[in-house]
Design a protein around this motif. Structure first.
Motif, PDB file in Angstrom:
ATOM      1  N   TYR A 175       0.822  -1.216   0.000  1.00  0.00           N
ATOM      2  CA  TYR A 175       0.000   0.000   0.000  1.00  0.00           C
ATOM      3  C   TYR A 175       0.860   1.273   0.000  1.00  0.00           C
ATOM      4  CZ  TYR A 175      -3.853  -3.131   0.970  1.00  0.00           C
ATOM      5  OH  TYR A 175      -4.769  -4.131   0.881  1.00  0.00           O
ATOM      6  N   PHE A 176       1.918   1.236   0.814  1.00  0.00           N
ATOM      7  CA  PHE A 176       2.805   2.408   0.910  1.00  0.00           C
ATOM      8  C   PHE A 176       4.266   1.963   0.830  1.00  0.00           C
ATOM      9  CE2 PHE A 176      -1.131   3.546   3.082  1.00  0.00           C
ATOM     10  CZ  PHE A 176      -1.454   4.726   2.430  1.00  0.00           C
ATOM     11  N   PRO A 177       4.874   2.101  -0.345  1.00  0.00           N
ATOM     12  CA  PRO A 177       6.236   1.587  -0.569  1.00  0.00           C
ATOM     13  C   PRO A 177       7.284   2.158   0.397  1.00  0.00           C
ATOM     14  CG  PRO A 177       5.208   2.155  -2.646  1.00  0.00           C
ATOM     15  CD  PRO A 177       4.283   2.655  -1.568  1.00  0.00           C
ATOM     16  N   THR A 178       7.099   3.381   0.909  1.00  0.00           N
ATOM     17  CA  THR A 178       8.071   3.942   1.855  1.00  0.00           C
ATOM     18  C   THR A 178       7.338   4.657   2.994  1.00  0.00           C
ATOM     19  OG1 THR A 178       8.217   6.124   0.840  1.00  0.00           O
ATOM     20  CG2 THR A 178       9.689   4.433  -0.057  1.00  0.00           C
ATOM     21  N   LYS A 179       8.069   4.889   4.058  1.00  0.00           N
ATOM     22  CA  LYS A 179       7.503   5.629   5.188  1.00  0.00           C
ATOM     23  C   LYS A 179       7.130   7.040   4.742  1.00  0.00           C
ATOM     24  CE  LYS A 179      10.000   7.045   8.806  1.00  0.00           C
ATOM     25  NZ  LYS A 179      10.712   7.125  10.124  1.00  0.00           N
ATOM     26  N   GLU A 180       7.936   7.574   3.815  1.00  0.00           N
ATOM     27  CA  GLU A 180       7.677   8.911   3.290  1.00  0.00           C
ATOM     28  C   GLU A 180       6.334   8.965   2.570  1.00  0.00           C
ATOM     29  OE1 GLU A 180      10.609   7.464   3.233  1.00  0.00           O
ATOM     30  OE2 GLU A 180      11.726   8.904   4.464  1.00  0.00           O
ATOM     31  N   ASP A 181       6.040   7.907   1.794  1.00  0.00           N
ATOM     32  CA  ASP A 181       4.756   7.863   1.090  1.00  0.00           C
ATOM     33  C   ASP A 181       3.605   7.874   2.084  1.00  0.00           C
ATOM     34  OD1 ASP A 181       5.704   7.720  -1.582  1.00  0.00           O
ATOM     35  OD2 ASP A 181       6.268   5.627  -1.222  1.00  0.00           O
ATOM     36  N   LEU A 182       3.780   7.120   3.137  1.00  0.00           N
ATOM     37  CA  LEU A 182       2.742   7.034   4.158  1.00  0.00           C
ATOM     38  C   LEU A 182       2.566   8.385   4.858  1.00  0.00           C
ATOM     39  CD1 LEU A 182       0.711   5.479   5.755  1.00  0.00           C
ATOM     40  CD2 LEU A 182       2.545   4.332   6.990  1.00  0.00           C
ATOM     41  N   PHE A 183       3.679   9.013   5.122  1.00  0.00           N
ATOM     42  CA  PHE A 183       3.625  10.318   5.784  1.00  0.00           C
ATOM     43  C   PHE A 183       2.912  11.335   4.903  1.00  0.00           C
ATOM     44  CE2 PHE A 183       5.776  14.183   7.624  1.00  0.00           C
ATOM     45  CZ  PHE A 183       5.168  14.076   8.856  1.00  0.00           C
ATOM     46  N   ARG A 184       3.260  11.286   3.622  1.00  0.00           N
ATOM     47  CA  ARG A 184       2.610  12.203   2.679  1.00  0.00           C
ATOM     48  C   ARG A 184       1.095  11.981   2.670  1.00  0.00           C
ATOM     49  NH1 ARG A 184       7.085  12.745  -0.849  1.00  0.00           N
ATOM     50  NH2 ARG A 184       6.924  10.561  -1.406  1.00  0.00           N
ATOM     51  N   ALA A 185       0.696  10.698   2.724  1.00  0.00           N
ATOM     52  CA  ALA A 185      -0.740  10.388   2.722  1.00  0.00           C
ATOM     53  C   ALA A 185      -1.423  10.962   3.963  1.00  0.00           C
ATOM     54  CB  ALA A 185      -0.950   8.881   2.641  1.00  0.00           C
ATOM     55  N   VAL A 186      -0.706  10.896   5.106  1.00  0.00           N
ATOM     56  CA  VAL A 186      -1.262  11.447   6.355  1.00  0.00           C
ATOM     57  C   VAL A 186      -1.451  12.955   6.226  1.00  0.00           C
ATOM     58  CG1 VAL A 186      -0.776  11.863   8.807  1.00  0.00           C
ATOM     59  CG2 VAL A 186      -0.338   9.606   7.820  1.00  0.00           C
ATOM     60  N   ILE A 187      -0.428  13.623   5.711  1.00  0.00           N
ATOM     61  CA  ILE A 187      -0.492  15.084   5.555  1.00  0.00           C
ATOM     62  C   ILE A 187      -1.591  15.473   4.571  1.00  0.00           C
ATOM     63  CG2 ILE A 187       0.780  17.161   4.858  1.00  0.00           C
ATOM     64  CD1 ILE A 187       1.879  15.860   7.372  1.00  0.00           C
ATOM     65  N   LEU A 188      -1.648  14.714   3.468  1.00  0.00           N
ATOM     66  CA  LEU A 188      -2.665  14.985   2.446  1.00  0.00           C
ATOM     67  C   LEU A 188      -4.066  14.884   3.045  1.00  0.00           C
ATOM     68  CD1 LEU A 188      -2.673  15.657  -0.568  1.00  0.00           C
ATOM     69  CD2 LEU A 188      -3.055  13.234  -1.039  1.00  0.00           C
ATOM     70  N   GLN A 189      -4.248  13.909   3.907  1.00  0.00           N
ATOM     71  CA  GLN A 189      -5.546  13.746   4.561  1.00  0.00           C
ATOM     72  C   GLN A 189      -5.878  14.967   5.422  1.00  0.00           C
ATOM     73  OE1 GLN A 189      -7.071   9.918   6.733  1.00  0.00           O
ATOM     74  NE2 GLN A 189      -6.452  11.447   8.240  1.00  0.00           N
ATOM     75  N   GLU A 190      -4.872  15.433   6.149  1.00  0.00           N
ATOM     76  CA  GLU A 190      -5.078  16.624   6.991  1.00  0.00           C
ATOM     77  C   GLU A 190      -5.397  17.843   6.125  1.00  0.00           C
ATOM     78  OE1 GLU A 190      -5.333  16.668  10.205  1.00  0.00           O
ATOM     79  OE2 GLU A 190      -4.811  14.547  10.381  1.00  0.00           O
ATOM     80  N   GLN A 191      -4.696  17.946   4.999  1.00  0.00           N
ATOM     81  CA  GLN A 191      -4.963  19.070   4.092  1.00  0.00           C
ATOM     82  C   GLN A 191      -6.389  19.010   3.563  1.00  0.00           C
ATOM     83  OE1 GLN A 191      -1.796  18.910   1.144  1.00  0.00           O
ATOM     84  NE2 GLN A 191      -0.626  20.468   2.243  1.00  0.00           N
ATOM     85  N   ASN A 192      -6.838  17.800   3.231  1.00  0.00           N
ATOM     86  CA  ASN A 192      -8.208  17.666   2.722  1.00  0.00           C
ATOM     87  C   ASN A 192      -9.226  18.035   3.785  1.00  0.00           C
ATOM     88  OD1 ASN A 192      -7.493  16.962   0.127  1.00  0.00           O
ATOM     89  ND2 ASN A 192      -7.380  14.765   0.603  1.00  0.00           N
ATOM     90  N   GLU A 193      -8.885  17.688   5.015  1.00  0.00           N
ATOM     91  CA  GLU A 193      -9.735  18.049   6.153  1.00  0.00           C
ATOM     92  C   GLU A 193      -9.853  19.575   6.249  1.00  0.00           C
ATOM     93  OE1 GLU A 193     -12.215  16.693   8.951  1.00  0.00           O
ATOM     94  OE2 GLU A 193     -10.989  15.427   7.636  1.00  0.00           O
ATOM     95  N   LEU A 194      -8.691  20.246   6.176  1.00  0.00           N
ATOM     96  CA  LEU A 194      -8.676  21.714   6.232  1.00  0.00           C
ATOM     97  C   LEU A 194      -9.474  22.308   5.065  1.00  0.00           C
ATOM     98  CD1 LEU A 194      -7.686  24.477   7.292  1.00  0.00           C
ATOM     99  CD2 LEU A 194      -5.565  24.131   6.022  1.00  0.00           C
ATOM    100  N   LYS A 195      -9.277  21.695   3.893  1.00  0.00           N
ATOM    101  CA  LYS A 195      -9.972  22.169   2.694  1.00  0.00           C
ATOM    102  C   LYS A 195     -11.486  22.104   2.892  1.00  0.00           C
ATOM    103  CE  LYS A 195      -9.776  21.333  -2.269  1.00  0.00           C
ATOM    104  NZ  LYS A 195      -9.270  20.378  -3.290  1.00  0.00           N
ATOM    105  N   LYS A 196     -11.940  21.000   3.446  1.00  0.00           N
ATOM    106  CA  LYS A 196     -13.376  20.851   3.718  1.00  0.00           C
ATOM    107  C   LYS A 196     -13.844  21.949   4.674  1.00  0.00           C
ATOM    108  CE  LYS A 196     -13.607  16.257   4.278  1.00  0.00           C
ATOM    109  NZ  LYS A 196     -13.915  15.098   5.137  1.00  0.00           N
ATOM    110  N   ASN A 197     -13.065  22.143   5.725  1.00  0.00           N
ATOM    111  CA  ASN A 197     -13.448  23.137   6.741  1.00  0.00           C
ATOM    112  C   ASN A 197     -13.500  24.553   6.175  1.00  0.00           C
ATOM    113  OD1 ASN A 197     -13.706  21.205   8.703  1.00  0.00           O
ATOM    114  ND2 ASN A 197     -11.636  21.481   9.512  1.00  0.00           N
ATOM    115  N   ILE A 198     -12.531  24.879   5.316  1.00  0.00           N
ATOM    116  CA  ILE A 198     -12.549  26.241   4.798  1.00  0.00           C
ATOM    117  C   ILE A 198     -13.643  26.406   3.732  1.00  0.00           C
ATOM    118  CG2 ILE A 198     -10.190  26.856   5.458  1.00  0.00           C
ATOM    119  CD1 ILE A 198      -9.157  26.344   2.784  1.00  0.00           C
TER     120      ILE A 198
END
Lengths: 204, 204
Positions: free
Chosen positions: A49-72
């Motif tokens: 699912y996530f070839p590197t820890k970095e990919d996973l981290f990016r997915a976490v951040i992206l999720q947070e960004q989408n959350e912020l996007k929804k809120n704004i």
């Protein structure tokens, strides 16, 4: 459940677990083994699912960004005046950065790794924020709340002011998380700067 | 000439030579030997005046800060309105930073050394700048040019906005000097942000 949905579901579970671990220990101290353990998955499956820890981290951040996007986006729908919307945007943004700090930057040494990891995500999200500010300013102009002859780059300057205030506070921390006190001060500063900006663009 | 004057004169000559070399090659690439050569002095004599290259660099920066201080004090004496004085201050400040960039940060590797070298100098100078902004704002209030009920920390916020705009531009450079284009853009941005701030604090 389709295969696609099943993958999506697995990813969601992994991201949730990873988010929790990053928030507790910071990006650099977490291992993929630990995350695999949290979701009771073999390491090989996790890497599917996530070839590197970095990919996973990016997915976490992206999720947070989408959350912020929804809120704004919700802010835009509200009946408030444009000035209030701008202030609410700044508040949501600060909440988001607090989360980011907790997620990734508890460890000093990972600062530069994280910086380059963040770079593309940040630049992409900048566009989202910029469009949002532009929309509020346009709304304020249409409703005669804001001056009709604002410079083209008013939204950009405002975003840069917000980014800058945060940047100067993080300047000496080298990636360590902000303490409660500094975070509160920064929040207050952003609010006051936003007030000045709003006074500055209001119809006279 | 008294002994004190003689020391002062020697120091001035050394600082001038060092400034020239730092400006050409950047802090990290310059050696004390080269500077000693420039002023036709033995290395031991040079070390008598400046025990380390860092001390010499600090003296060069301090001189530039004093230059800026003199220039901004001249602004205060002028008959201009407070808004114009604020804009002139921002311009002088940008000129100063351009000089700083040329002096010390041509080499990427020296970034963190320089950062800590600068730290105390910067913090001390922050006080000078803050007092200057406060004086202009007070003048504007006295002359009814600015609103009477500005928050206590208006000057501080303004300084932080300026610092922040610069900080976010330097963010990804890791100590490399700004190119002409980026510097011009930053200058323009500071000017616009100052305009907004001024509109924001003007009497309505």
């Amino acid at each position: 459940m389709s295969q696609e949905d099943s993958i999506k579901e697995k990813e969601t579970i992994i991201i949730k677990a990873a988010r929790k671990r990053f928030a507790h220990y910071g990006f650099s101290k977490v291992t993929m083994d630990e995350i695999a353990g949290d979701v009771e998955m073999g390491k090989a499956s996790l890497y599917y699912y996530f070839p590197t820890k970095e990919d996973l981290f990016r997915a976490v951040i992206l999720q947070e960004q989408n959350e912020l996007k929804k809120n704004i986006e919700l802010i835009l729908e509200k009946p408030n005046c444009a000035s209030e919307k701008l202030q609410e945007f700044v508040e949501q943004r600060m909440k988001f950065f607090r989360i980011l700090l907790n997620l990734g930057t508890l460890s000093v040494h990972s600062y530069f790794d994280i910086k380059s990891l963040f770079k593309k995500l940040f630049f992409d999200f900048e566009e989202v924020e910029l469009n949002f500010i532009k929309k509020i300013i346009d709304e304020g102009k249409t409703k005669k709340e804001f001056s009709q002859d604002l410079p083209e780059d008013a939204a950009l300057i405002f975003l840069h002011i917000l980014q800058g205030l945060r940047c100067r506070v993080l300047r000496w921390t080298k990636g360590q998380s902000l303490d409660e006190d500094t975070h509160t001060k920064l929040q207050q500063e952003m609010k006051t700067a936003t007030d000045f900006f709003i006074y500055g663009i209001k119809s006279k």
